[in-house]
Design a protein around this motif. Structure first.
Motif, mmCIF file in Angstrom:
data_model
loop_
_atom_site.group_PDB
_atom_site.id
_atom_site.type_symbol
_atom_site.label_atom_id
_atom_site.label_comp_id
_atom_site.label_asym_id
_atom_site.label_seq_id
_atom_site.Cartn_x
_atom_site.Cartn_y
_atom_site.Cartn_z
ATOM 1 N N GLU A 107 0.835 -1.214 0.000
ATOM 2 C CA GLU A 107 0.000 0.000 0.000
ATOM 3 C C GLU A 107 0.861 1.252 0.000
ATOM 4 O O GLU A 107 0.592 2.193 -0.763
ATOM 5 C CB GLU A 107 -0.915 -0.007 1.227
ATOM 6 C CG GLU A 107 -1.841 1.199 1.294
ATOM 7 C CD GLU A 107 -2.779 1.161 2.490
ATOM 8 O OE1 GLU A 107 -3.549 2.131 2.660
ATOM 9 O OE2 GLU A 107 -2.750 0.179 3.255
ATOM 10 N N LYS A 108 1.915 1.251 0.820
ATOM 11 C CA LYS A 108 2.775 2.438 0.906
ATOM 12 C C LYS A 108 3.580 2.625 -0.366
ATOM 13 O O LYS A 108 3.689 3.748 -0.887
ATOM 14 C CB LYS A 108 3.717 2.299 2.107
ATOM 15 C CG LYS A 108 4.504 3.575 2.432
ATOM 16 C CD LYS A 108 3.556 4.681 2.874
ATOM 17 C CE LYS A 108 4.287 5.951 3.186
ATOM 18 N NZ LYS A 108 3.359 7.073 3.512
ATOM 19 N N GLU A 142 2.002 4.392 -3.276
ATOM 20 C CA GLU A 142 1.953 5.855 -3.302
ATOM 21 C C GLU A 142 3.090 6.452 -4.122
ATOM 22 O O GLU A 142 3.015 7.607 -4.545
ATOM 23 C CB GLU A 142 2.010 6.403 -1.867
ATOM 24 C CG GLU A 142 0.837 5.969 -0.989
ATOM 25 C CD GLU A 142 1.008 6.424 0.455
ATOM 26 O OE1 GLU A 142 1.899 7.288 0.709
ATOM 27 O OE2 GLU A 142 0.276 5.919 1.329
ATOM 28 N N GLU A 188 9.610 10.011 3.329
ATOM 29 C CA GLU A 188 8.516 10.962 3.137
ATOM 30 C C GLU A 188 8.536 12.058 4.201
ATOM 31 O O GLU A 188 8.508 13.251 3.881
ATOM 32 C CB GLU A 188 7.188 10.210 3.169
ATOM 33 C CG GLU A 188 5.978 11.029 2.768
ATOM 34 C CD GLU A 188 4.738 10.166 2.655
ATOM 35 O OE1 GLU A 188 3.966 10.383 1.713
ATOM 36 O OE2 GLU A 188 4.541 9.273 3.516
#
Length: 417
Positions: free
Chosen positions: A80-81, A84, A309
């Motif tokens: 999921e990460k 991005e 991030e």
């Protein structure tokens, strides 16, 4: 008593006691500024507290859960990460352990998806040491010689290395694209060509940025001929070049992207990403592996992407990379033995050449070894071994860049005096 293989040649005599950030503390009591980062692996520096905490917590929950037997949360969270950051449309991920495994998985996917046998790689590329990956590799004969036969169906096209040819970049790009077109007409027809594979910055081949016009030319030809464009981002990806992916500089989207080194700050994990449509064209059962997507490595990957991030490390790589490049360009004007300085972000190479422009590996090695005595760790690369590569952590500070440049300057003076 057992010993390590004599074929493992140590670049430095350093034995690590512990490490933190950009610094390695050796058993001899010395503190070394590490501009090797495990060959571009410890992206968030050594032992970033967030990565350490994530790995420690995961070790107490489950260490290994083979992900086609049972699924585990860290891999779902990493997917999921990572999603991005993946290029648009690349929404399906397969995990392995090493870059070589991921490279071979990308080749298998391209061949199965297209029903075509051939892969074209480019001169100077490094894609790994296993038989399939080594067959694609021309960064040096040491990676592919002595264990033939190699994998069939591989053809090598020229890479637009302007400095080597003595041309400007535009001339080199035009030449390499014309030669690729000639290869498609004379050796591997488009109907037989499953994929192109290339690094956005050559790694072991000499830290040479792939010209943006060449990447754009590959994308155009891949679209025209239905060829799968594979970007090997094992070393250049995850922020190393000052953009998250090295190919982002060219404004293109690959069909398959390969990632590994910097993804988990030192834990072994790799991946390929493609569209679900493309990934679904591979044969059932063709992807798998015992250790792929290990739970602890996946947890470290989630933590690594979070640090990148939150701490704006891609931007830091760009800014610190500019500082490093400015210093290296200045040194080029001061030391005649430096023939070329090049790179993107925190992936910089210094090529040493003799007065007649021939490669000078002796000076490159002397500089690298002199740097160790200045407590600065560097590596060499390139088919001649005449390039010193500089690979700081993405969270390197401005003061550390300046300290590295000062130590490199002294190493240059020592080696060339």
């Amino acid at each position: 008593m057992a010993t390590l293989s004599p074929l493992l040649k140590q670049a430095t005599p350093v034995v690590v006691d512990h490490a933190l950030g950009s610094w390695i503390h050796a058993t001899d009591g010395k503190k070394y500024l590490d501009f090797t980062t495990g060959i571009g692996v410890t992206s968030t520096g050594h032992c970033h507290p967030d990565v350490v905490a994530a790995a420690r917590e995961q070790v107490g929950q489950i260490i290994h859960a083979q992900y086609t037997t049972v699924m585990h949360k860290p891999l779902l969270e990493l997917t999921e990460k990572l999603g991005e950051f993946l290029p648009s449309g690349l929404d399906s991920v397969f995990y392995a352990t090493t870059g070589s495994e991921a490279v071979e998985a990308s080749v298998r996917l391209a061949r199965m998806a297209t029903g075509r046998p051939n892969i074209i790689s480019f001169h100077g590329g490094f894609h790994g040491r296993t038989v399939g990956a080594a067959s694609l590799t021309t960064a040096g004969t040491k990676f592919r010689s002595g264990f033939s036969p190699l994998m069939g169906g591989v053809h090598i096209a020229p890479f637009p290395h302007a400095y080597r040819y003595g041309w400007d970049e535009e001339t080199a790009v035009n030449f390499a694209l014309k030669e690729l077109d000639h290869l498609l007409l004379s050796i591997s027809s488009p109907a037989d060509t499953a994929g192109f594979i290339i690094e956005p910055v050559l790694g072991d081949g000499g830290y040479i940025p792939t010209p943006l016009g060449f990447l754009q030319g590959l994308r155009e030809r891949a679209d025209r001929h239905g060829i799968v464009l594979i970007l090997d981002e094992v070393q250049a990806g995850v922020g190393r070049t000052g953009k998250f992916w090295g190919h982002d500089w060219a404004g293109i989207t690959p069909d398959v992207v390969i990632t590994a080194k910097g993804l988990a700050s030192g834990f072994p994990i790799s991946a390929i990403a493609a569209s679900t449509e493309l990934m679904s064209k591979a044969w059932p059962g063709s992807q798998g592996g015992t250790y792929g997507g290990n739970a602890v490595a996946a947890a470290a990957g989630v933590a690594t992407l979070g640090v990148i991030e939150r701490e704006n490390l891609v931007e830091n790589a760009l800014v610190r990379g500019d500082e490093l490049r400015t210093g290296l360009d200045k040194l080029k004007t001061e030391f005649a033995g430096i023939g070329n300085v090049r790179g993107r972000g925190l992936m910089q190479g210094v090529e040493f050449s003799s007065a007649d422009s021939t490669p000078d590996p002796a000076t490159a090695l002397a500089v690298q070894q002199a740097a160790v005595k200045e407590e600065l760790l560097l590596l060499t690369c390139g088919p001649y071994g005449n390039v010193v590569r500089i690979i700081p952590a993405l969270n390197v500070t401005s003061d550390e860049i300046q300290a590295g440049l000062a130590r490199f300057t002294q190493a240059l003076k020592t080696a060339t005096s």
